[in-house]
Write an enzyme that holds these catalytic residues in place. Sequence first.
Site, mmCIF file in Angstrom:
data_model
loop_
_atom_site.group_PDB
_atom_site.id
_atom_site.type_symbol
_atom_site.label_atom_id
_atom_site.label_comp_id
_atom_site.label_asym_id
_atom_site.label_seq_id
_atom_site.Cartn_x
_atom_site.Cartn_y
_atom_site.Cartn_z
ATOM 1 N N CYS A 1 -10.577 -2.876 -4.527
ATOM 2 C CA CYS A 1 -9.713 -4.027 -4.814
ATOM 3 C C CYS A 1 -10.531 -5.262 -5.164
ATOM 4 O O CYS A 1 -10.153 -6.028 -6.056
ATOM 5 C CB CYS A 1 -8.788 -4.313 -3.639
ATOM 6 N N GLU B 1 -2.644 -5.143 -3.017
ATOM 7 C CA GLU B 1 -3.037 -6.169 -3.976
ATOM 8 C C GLU B 1 -3.195 -5.603 -5.387
ATOM 9 O O GLU B 1 -2.852 -6.258 -6.373
ATOM 10 C CB GLU B 1 -4.310 -6.907 -3.531
ATOM 11 N N CYS C 1 -10.363 -4.137 0.083
ATOM 12 C CA CYS C 1 -11.401 -3.103 0.098
ATOM 13 C C CYS C 1 -12.319 -3.299 -1.117
ATOM 14 O O CYS C 1 -12.059 -4.142 -1.982
ATOM 15 C CB CYS C 1 -10.767 -1.711 0.087
ATOM 16 N N CYS D 1 -3.628 0.363 -3.113
ATOM 17 C CA CYS D 1 -3.566 -0.777 -2.207
ATOM 18 C C CYS D 1 -2.537 -1.801 -2.678
ATOM 19 O O CYS D 1 -2.178 -1.854 -3.850
ATOM 20 C CB CYS D 1 -4.940 -1.431 -2.109
ATOM 21 N N ASN E 1 0.850 -1.178 0.000
ATOM 22 C CA ASN E 1 0.000 0.000 0.000
ATOM 23 C C ASN E 1 0.892 1.236 0.000
ATOM 24 O O ASN E 1 1.914 1.296 0.694
ATOM 25 C CB ASN E 1 -0.986 0.001 1.174
ATOM 26 N N ILE E 2 0.510 2.194 -0.815
ATOM 27 C CA ILE E 2 1.256 3.451 -0.947
ATOM 28 C C ILE E 2 0.252 4.580 -0.768
ATOM 29 O O ILE E 2 -0.612 4.784 -1.619
ATOM 30 C CB ILE E 2 1.966 3.538 -2.306
ATOM 31 N N GLU E 3 0.347 5.245 0.375
ATOM 32 C CA GLU E 3 -0.601 6.307 0.701
ATOM 33 C C GLU E 3 -0.165 7.645 0.110
ATOM 34 O O GLU E 3 0.993 7.831 -0.259
ATOM 35 C CB GLU E 3 -0.747 6.435 2.222
#
Length: 133
Positions: A91, A55, A88, A53, A42-44
């Site tokens: 995803c 995946e 989520c 996300c 995950n890269i915010e």
Amino acid sequence: MTREELIEEAFKAMENSYAPYSNYHVGSALLTKDQQIFWGVNIENASFGATNCAERSAIFAAYSKGYHKEDIEAIAIVSDGDRIAAPCGICRQVLSELLERDTPIYLSNRKEELDITIAKLLPYHFSKEDVLR
């Protein structure tokens, strides 16, 4: 590669997570039938809609290298949260289109594990058949 080894690959990937806002780290490892592994994390982003996300990062990396749903053996998704990191909604939609319905999905947070498929996570998915009439 065993299920346990793929889960461990996802935990290794999770070390690269960029989560300065939520401090919730997620890693993913996607295994292809020819035994290639694609990591995702995950890269915010401060603009939360721009966050990606783990995946999706992994599956997009595999597709970027020319792999498709029929080439994917399994995917592992792990987190450092108190609960298992279930995908989520976004995803789930992406996985429902880019994985076969019965592709194994391994979820773990080191305390508990769950083996599932996208067919079970999103039984009534929206697909290209709904768009293309």
